[in-house]
Write a protein that holds these residues in place. Structure first.
Motif, PDB file in Angstrom:
ATOM      1  N   MET A   1       0.858  -1.282  -0.087  1.00 28.63           N
ATOM      2  CA  MET A   1      -0.077   0.018   0.021  1.00 28.63           C
ATOM      3  C   MET A   1       0.905   1.203  -0.077  1.00 28.63           C
ATOM      4  SD  MET A   1      -3.025  -0.452  -0.013  1.00 28.63           S
ATOM      5  CE  MET A   1      -4.055  -2.092  -0.313  1.00 28.63           C
ATOM      6  N   ARG A   2       0.550   2.324  -0.784  1.00 26.77           N
ATOM      7  CA  ARG A   2       1.326   3.407  -0.920  1.00 26.77           C
ATOM      8  C   ARG A   2       0.589   4.489  -0.078  1.00 26.77           C
ATOM      9  NH1 ARG A   2       1.144   3.389  -7.360  1.00 26.77           N
ATOM     10  NH2 ARG A   2      -0.816   2.604  -6.928  1.00 26.77           N
ATOM     11  N   ASP A   3       1.357   5.324   0.465  1.00 26.64           N
ATOM     12  CA  ASP A   3       0.758   6.410   1.300  1.00 26.64           C
ATOM     13  C   ASP A   3       0.224   7.612   0.455  1.00 26.64           C
ATOM     14  OD1 ASP A   3       2.999   7.999   0.830  1.00 26.64           O
ATOM     15  OD2 ASP A   3       4.046   7.458   2.608  1.00 26.64           O
ATOM     16  N   LEU A   4      -0.503   8.587   0.986  1.00 29.64           N
ATOM     17  CA  LEU A   4      -0.825   9.438   0.119  1.00 29.64           C
ATOM     18  C   LEU A   4      -0.108  10.501  -0.521  1.00 29.64           C
ATOM     19  CD1 LEU A   4      -3.610  10.981  -0.653  1.00 29.64           C
ATOM     20  CD2 LEU A   4      -3.254  12.352   1.415  1.00 29.64           C
ATOM     21  N   SER A   5       1.321  10.866   0.180  1.00 28.30           N
ATOM     22  CA  SER A   5       2.301  11.421  -0.581  1.00 28.30           C
ATOM     23  C   SER A   5       2.717  10.881  -1.658  1.00 28.30           C
ATOM     24  CB  SER A   5       3.443  11.947   0.386  1.00 28.30           C
ATOM     25  OG  SER A   5       4.144  10.576   0.702  1.00 28.30           O
ATOM     26  N   GLN A   6       2.875   9.497  -1.807  1.00 25.12           N
ATOM     27  CA  GLN A   6       3.409   8.741  -3.071  1.00 25.12           C
ATOM     28  C   GLN A   6       2.321   8.922  -4.046  1.00 25.12           C
ATOM     29  OE1 GLN A   6       4.212   5.178  -0.670  1.00 25.12           O
ATOM     30  NE2 GLN A   6       6.110   4.976  -1.645  1.00 25.12           N
ATOM     31  N   LEU A   7       1.178   9.059  -3.770  1.00 27.69           N
ATOM     32  CA  LEU A   7       0.203   9.318  -4.742  1.00 27.69           C
ATOM     33  C   LEU A   7      -0.109  10.502  -5.416  1.00 27.69           C
ATOM     34  CD1 LEU A   7      -2.546   6.992  -3.017  1.00 27.69           C
ATOM     35  CD2 LEU A   7      -1.049   6.134  -4.603  1.00 27.69           C
ATOM     36  N   ILE A   8       0.237  11.460  -4.592  1.00 27.98           N
ATOM     37  CA  ILE A   8       0.244  12.976  -5.157  1.00 27.98           C
ATOM     38  C   ILE A   8       1.556  13.228  -5.791  1.00 27.98           C
ATOM     39  CG2 ILE A   8      -0.003  15.218  -4.494  1.00 27.98           C
ATOM     40  CD1 ILE A   8      -2.034  14.344  -2.083  1.00 27.98           C
ATOM     41  N   ASP A   9       2.495  13.165  -5.436  1.00 33.58           N
ATOM     42  CA  ASP A   9       3.915  13.524  -5.663  1.00 33.58           C
ATOM     43  C   ASP A   9       4.525  12.784  -6.755  1.00 33.58           C
ATOM     44  OD1 ASP A   9       3.724  15.438  -3.608  1.00 33.58           O
ATOM     45  OD2 ASP A   9       4.820  14.221  -2.303  1.00 33.58           O
ATOM     46  N   VAL A  10       4.004  12.992  -7.968  1.00 36.86           N
ATOM     47  CA  VAL A  10       4.551  12.008  -9.102  1.00 36.86           C
ATOM     48  C   VAL A  10       4.870  12.906 -10.262  1.00 36.86           C
ATOM     49  CG1 VAL A  10       2.666  10.179  -8.492  1.00 36.86           C
ATOM     50  CG2 VAL A  10       1.994  12.347 -10.047  1.00 36.86           C
ATOM     51  N   GLU A  11       5.450  12.416 -11.012  1.00 39.37           N
ATOM     52  CA  GLU A  11       5.994  13.155 -12.447  1.00 39.37           C
ATOM     53  C   GLU A  11       4.669  13.125 -13.440  1.00 39.37           C
ATOM     54  OE1 GLU A  11       9.326  11.545 -14.109  1.00 39.37           O
ATOM     55  OE2 GLU A  11      10.728  11.924 -12.244  1.00 39.37           O
ATOM     56  N   ASP A  12       4.666  14.332 -14.086  1.00 40.40           N
ATOM     57  CA  ASP A  12       3.613  14.357 -15.273  1.00 40.40           C
ATOM     58  C   ASP A  12       2.113  14.231 -14.519  1.00 40.40           C
ATOM     59  OD1 ASP A  12       5.490  14.754 -17.037  1.00 40.40           O
ATOM     60  OD2 ASP A  12       5.612  12.492 -17.104  1.00 40.40           O
ATOM     61  N   PRO A  13       1.687  14.926 -13.556  1.00 37.56           N
ATOM     62  CA  PRO A  13       0.520  14.674 -13.061  1.00 37.56           C
ATOM     63  C   PRO A  13      -0.694  15.088 -14.277  1.00 37.56           C
ATOM     64  CG  PRO A  13       1.547  16.750 -12.148  1.00 37.56           C
ATOM     65  CD  PRO A  13       2.422  15.908 -13.043  1.00 37.56           C
ATOM     66  N   ALA A  14      -1.796  14.425 -14.012  1.00 34.67           N
ATOM     67  CA  ALA A  14      -2.794  14.301 -15.253  1.00 34.67           C
ATOM     68  C   ALA A  14      -3.722  15.690 -15.137  1.00 34.67           C
ATOM     69  CB  ALA A  14      -3.471  13.304 -15.315  1.00 34.67           C
ATOM     70  N   TRP A  15      -3.699  16.499 -14.002  1.00 29.15           N
ATOM     71  CA  TRP A  15      -4.672  17.276 -13.722  1.00 29.15           C
ATOM     72  C   TRP A  15      -4.533  18.773 -14.881  1.00 29.15           C
ATOM     73  CZ3 TRP A  15      -9.195  18.573 -12.770  1.00 29.15           C
ATOM     74  CH2 TRP A  15      -9.707  19.660 -12.427  1.00 29.15           C
ATOM     75  N   PRO A  16      -3.254  19.131 -14.984  1.00 35.40           N
ATOM     76  CA  PRO A  16      -3.296  20.125 -16.015  1.00 35.40           C
ATOM     77  C   PRO A  16      -3.866  20.020 -17.411  1.00 35.40           C
ATOM     78  CG  PRO A  16      -1.217  20.026 -14.929  1.00 35.40           C
ATOM     79  CD  PRO A  16      -1.851  19.035 -14.533  1.00 35.40           C
ATOM     80  N   ALA A  17      -3.607  18.680 -17.930  1.00 38.27           N
ATOM     81  CA  ALA A  17      -4.254  18.279 -19.294  1.00 38.27           C
ATOM     82  C   ALA A  17      -5.698  18.195 -18.989  1.00 38.27           C
ATOM     83  CB  ALA A  17      -3.537  17.043 -19.702  1.00 38.27           C
ATOM     84  N   LEU A  18      -6.058  17.251 -17.936  1.00 36.35           N
ATOM     85  CA  LEU A  18      -7.421  17.290 -17.798  1.00 36.35           C
ATOM     86  C   LEU A  18      -8.527  18.537 -17.580  1.00 36.35           C
ATOM     87  CD1 LEU A  18      -9.967  15.387 -17.414  1.00 36.35           C
ATOM     88  CD2 LEU A  18      -9.148  14.952 -14.898  1.00 36.35           C
ATOM     89  N   ARG A  19      -7.887  19.585 -16.664  1.00 34.19           N
ATOM     90  CA  ARG A  19      -8.298  20.947 -16.569  1.00 34.19           C
ATOM     91  C   ARG A  19      -8.647  21.522 -17.878  1.00 34.19           C
ATOM     92  NH1 ARG A  19      -5.264  24.258 -12.576  1.00 34.19           N
ATOM     93  NH2 ARG A  19      -3.557  24.226 -14.253  1.00 34.19           N
ATOM     94  N   GLN A  20      -7.560  21.414 -18.890  1.00 36.76           N
ATOM     95  CA  GLN A  20      -7.639  22.135 -20.118  1.00 36.76           C
ATOM     96  C   GLN A  20      -8.874  21.329 -20.979  1.00 36.76           C
ATOM     97  OE1 GLN A  20      -4.063  22.162 -22.298  1.00 36.76           O
ATOM     98  NE2 GLN A  20      -4.819  23.167 -23.949  1.00 36.76           N
ATOM     99  N   GLU A  21      -8.786  20.161 -20.852  1.00 38.50           N
ATOM    100  CA  GLU A  21      -9.916  19.498 -21.683  1.00 38.50           C
ATOM    101  C   GLU A  21     -11.300  19.758 -21.030  1.00 38.50           C
ATOM    102  OE1 GLU A  21      -9.938  15.154 -22.663  1.00 38.50           O
ATOM    103  OE2 GLU A  21      -7.899  15.062 -22.185  1.00 38.50           O
ATOM    104  N   ILE A  22     -11.599  19.893 -19.644  1.00 34.78           N
ATOM    105  CA  ILE A  22     -12.795  20.188 -19.184  1.00 34.78           C
ATOM    106  C   ILE A  22     -13.170  21.522 -19.774  1.00 34.78           C
ATOM    107  CG2 ILE A  22     -14.078  21.002 -17.119  1.00 34.78           C
ATOM    108  CD1 ILE A  22     -12.155  18.765 -15.440  1.00 34.78           C
ATOM    109  N   ALA A  23     -12.065  22.425 -19.806  1.00 32.92           N
ATOM    110  CA  ALA A  23     -12.363  24.145 -20.079  1.00 32.92           C
ATOM    111  C   ALA A  23     -12.826  24.172 -21.621  1.00 32.92           C
ATOM    112  CB  ALA A  23     -11.107  24.761 -19.763  1.00 32.92           C
ATOM    113  N   ALA A  24     -12.072  23.337 -22.458  1.00 33.29           N
ATOM    114  CA  ALA A  24     -12.058  23.287 -23.725  1.00 33.29           C
ATOM    115  C   ALA A  24     -13.346  22.264 -24.458  1.00 33.29           C
ATOM    116  CB  ALA A  24     -10.953  23.006 -24.484  1.00 33.29           C
ATOM    117  N   GLY A  25     -13.907  21.629 -23.524  1.00 31.83           N
ATOM    118  CA  GLY A  25     -14.926  20.600 -23.823  1.00 31.83           C
ATOM    119  C   GLY A  25     -15.872  21.204 -24.891  1.00 31.83           C
ATOM    120  N   GLY A  26     -16.536  20.080 -25.713  1.00 28.22           N
ATOM    121  CA  GLY A  26     -17.473  20.428 -26.709  1.00 28.22           C
ATOM    122  C   GLY A  26     -19.044  20.495 -26.034  1.00 28.22           C
TER     123      GLY A  26
END
Length: 242
Positions: A1-26
């Motif tokens: 089991m991974r602790d929370l910091s291991q799950l959050i502190d990652v390279e290339d987090p997806a949120w910037p790209a996902l946030r852009q998709e939400i803003a530009a969605g159809g």
């Protein structure tokens, strides 16, 4: 089991790209405010990283209300949200405290539509749960057939697909003139009950002529599950707690 910091502190987090998709969605997409503590706890229980769309979504978004409220995608909503959106943890019955032995059973419910349709991510053994598709594939419980359908995509691809504007075609046969005005008035825990019901020939043949009223989503899901068991002798299983 991974602790929370291991799950959050990652390279290339997806949120910037996902946030852009939400803003530009159809489609019109309203993002609900997030509860950071709930987002962290949900991520921890899921044991997915913020590099995935699922992890990024529950960590940074309270939920999405798409197409005037036709589809609700569950995240980690802040208390007091005016829409009354339930969170992913609540919908799936997460334990109140982190439990390394807990699993979401047949699959993880990630969204409901206003008619009682359910999108879920398959668990490790879909066949044993009576569901189509592969492990990790998104499946849809259709309110007009009362059966699960495999969509041929994982969660990330499914989320990108719905944000692209694909819902209009997907739901083309299940909409009627004036549906937007009826849907946008609903809270996040409500759906529309139709009579004759969608799974009947009368309901499908003339949606505009059906009688429609707002009811708690739990009522719609309960009737759908009971009807499926009665007609087909098949229990569709867990459809989410709202």
């Amino acid at each position: 089991m991974r602790d929370l910091s291991q799950l959050i502190d990652v390279e290339d987090p997806a949120w910037p790209a996902l946030r852009q998709e939400i803003a530009a969605g159809g489609l019109p997409a309203d993002a609900c405010p997030v509860d950071a503590d709930l987002g962290g706890a949900t991520l921890h229980q899921l044991q997915v990283t913020a590099r995935s769309y699922l992890g990024a979504f529950v960590l940074h978004c309270g939920g999405l209300v798409l197409d005037q409220g036709w589809l609700r995608v569950f995240g980690s909503p802040a208390s007091g949200d005016p829409r009354g959106m339930p969170g992913l943890a609540h919908v799936n019955g997460f334990p109140p405290e982190f439990d390394p032995t807990w699993q979401p059973g047949a699959g993880l419910v990630v969204a409901h539509d206003v008619l009682g349709g359910v999108f879920a991510v398959n668990g490790a053994d879909p066949g044993r749960a009576g569901r189509p598709g592969a492990p990790g594939e998104v499946v849809y419980f259709a309110p007009d057939s009362l059966r699960w359908e495999a969509l041929g995509a994982g969660h990330s691809a499914w989320l990108s697909w719905i944000l692209s504007g694909a819902l209009e075609q997907f739901y083309e046969a299940l909409r009627w003139p004036g549906w937007r005005d009826e849907v946008k008035a609903l809270r996040g825990t409500e759906g529309l009950s139709l009579f004759p019901p969608l799974w009947s020939a009368e309901g499908r043949n003339d949606l505009a002529a059906t009688s429609r009223r707002p009811v708690p989503m739990v009522e719609i899901l309960g009737i759908a599950r009971d009807t499926s068991k009665q007609f087909d002798g098949v229990d569709p299983g867990f459809l989410g707690t709202v």
